[in-house]
Design a protein around this motif. Sequence first.
Motif, short mmCIF file in Angstrom:
data_model
loop_
_atom_site.label_atom_id
_atom_site.label_comp_id
_atom_site.label_asym_id
_atom_site.label_seq_id
_atom_site.Cartn_x
_atom_site.Cartn_y
_atom_site.Cartn_z
N GLN A 176 -21.14 -35.93 13.41
CA GLN A 176 -22.50 -35.57 13.78
C GLN A 176 -23.52 -36.66 13.46
O GLN A 176 -24.63 -36.66 14.01
CB GLN A 176 -22.91 -34.25 13.12
N GLN B 42 -18.82 -33.22 19.26
CA GLN B 42 -19.10 -33.32 17.82
C GLN B 42 -20.09 -34.44 17.51
O GLN B 42 -20.52 -34.57 16.36
CB GLN B 42 -17.80 -33.61 17.06
N SER C 148 -23.38 -35.25 18.59
CA SER C 148 -24.65 -34.95 19.24
C SER C 148 -25.71 -36.02 19.01
O SER C 148 -26.71 -36.06 19.72
CB SER C 148 -25.17 -33.60 18.73
#
Length: 554
Positions: free
Chosen positions: A282, A309, A311
């Motif tokens: 992330q 995963q 973003s």
Amino acid sequence: MASESPFAVQLGTNYCPKDNEVLEIQALLVEPTLRLKNLDDEIAELQKAIDKLVEERDSLGVYVDAHKALISPARRLPLDIIQEIFVACIPKHRNCVMSASEAPVLLGRICSSWRALSLTTPRLWASLHIVEPPRGRYGSSNTLVDGKVVQRVDTMKMWLGRSGQCPLSISLQSGPDYESPPGTPTTSHSKSGEFLQGLIPFVGRWQHILFRTPSFILDEMAHLTPADMPMLESVAFYPQQNHFPLRGLNWESFGMLSGPRLTSFSTTGNNFKPESLPLRWQQLTALTIEGPTWETSMTTEATLHTLSQCSGLRSCRLIVDDRQSAPTANIEFLHPAVELPFLHTLELDFGTVVSSLLDRLSLPQLRDFAFHGRANGIASFLSACTRLECFRIASNSFTKASLLESFRALPPTMRHLTIQDITRGGMDISLVPPLDDDVLAALTPAPRISACCPLLETLTINYCTLISDAALLRFVTGRMESASGSEATLRRVDVQFNRRMVLDVMPTLQPFVDETELDVDIQYLPPVSTQFSPWQGLADAPSAWGFPAEYPVW
């Protein structure tokens, strides 16, 4: 004076005078010869006076220049300003190299004061590219290579020792071993461990690292933890392997990859196993997976799962291969669409198998997109990228119809278009090469017809074959003349033709080059000489391809 001579008509010819004329000519030359000697004497006297003046002038110039140097602006610059100038000399796109031909080493060879200043400016020494000398190449002996390794390890330690407490950017390139058979750690590769051991004392300040080294050398770093590397922000691991079967890295043991500041990760496709990587997905802002598509196990579904995963991604380069993916009978098993709200740069290579990845990506901030391979929904994907500014493609990824459709789908924000015009070895040998005059016409303004990409600034086409010179001329003139009094947006046209010139377009384009900021670079294949050489068959015959006469004849 020559016109007054009785022999004026014969001067400059092959006339041979008679005996009586010889005597007449000798008598005629007595006075001019004496005058010529007097003139030479006068010139010699004047030259002595000039030489004396030049000597005085040079001496005075040395005096003036030496005093001017004392008041030169460079001497009066504050040290902190000079340091900032020094730092600006450091390469920004790569790490510094161990060479006296560029900064920071070059800066220390100007004068003693600059050398002292460069050695006491830690930021100058905070980046380094290290190259392990190759073994068994160019006739170099093991003793010579061992000595070079010791020298570079010592230089590396001294270099990084000057960096103070600055975060470090380090790249290590191991040299291949040309003597040892595949399959075993070699003497040369064991030398890579010497470089790594020399770097370990600085591990607490590693910020950006790029290692192209054998797998077992990278394995020696597996024990490092995030606590050992608190500054680590980017990691690029490209394992070199000279044995089969290829052995991947045991990512689970690389705890260093779970550091709280790590935002960039790069590796090769055959080593990318996302399920075993201990990354904090992330927090990644850059992800790069390189190499040929046949070396990756990342299918469209696996890629979507990984991207979901990440973003926070800003830039991404991926290879995707769906050759091994089984057809999905039920649409419910497909991974849902993925949105990456911050991604601005994306490069994808799909290989030879059609992928549906673009159908299931939402990239509202995408500005730079590079694409190669076969994919569904390219036109609809482009139309949804409303901020796209740069588009880079290979022509063999398209049919002519799909290429035209894609161009028409490009948003009006497009400014830079780059095309590799690959007419052979395409994804489908039955396809007609797509890039031709009709496709370029879609980018060419015409009366009452708006062209695609109205704000286009640069067009680059490499290995162009089917586009004609006349079509290129229409494109440039149409773009420049369609401005209607306002400033034209087109700034650069760079075309490399894979053929010879048919029409010279530069005379027509020269006014645009002279009067605007347009930069045109058009290259063609050189013409082949049609001369029938009388030297043919001789060892020293000049070559029609421009090689020197002594070039060996095979």
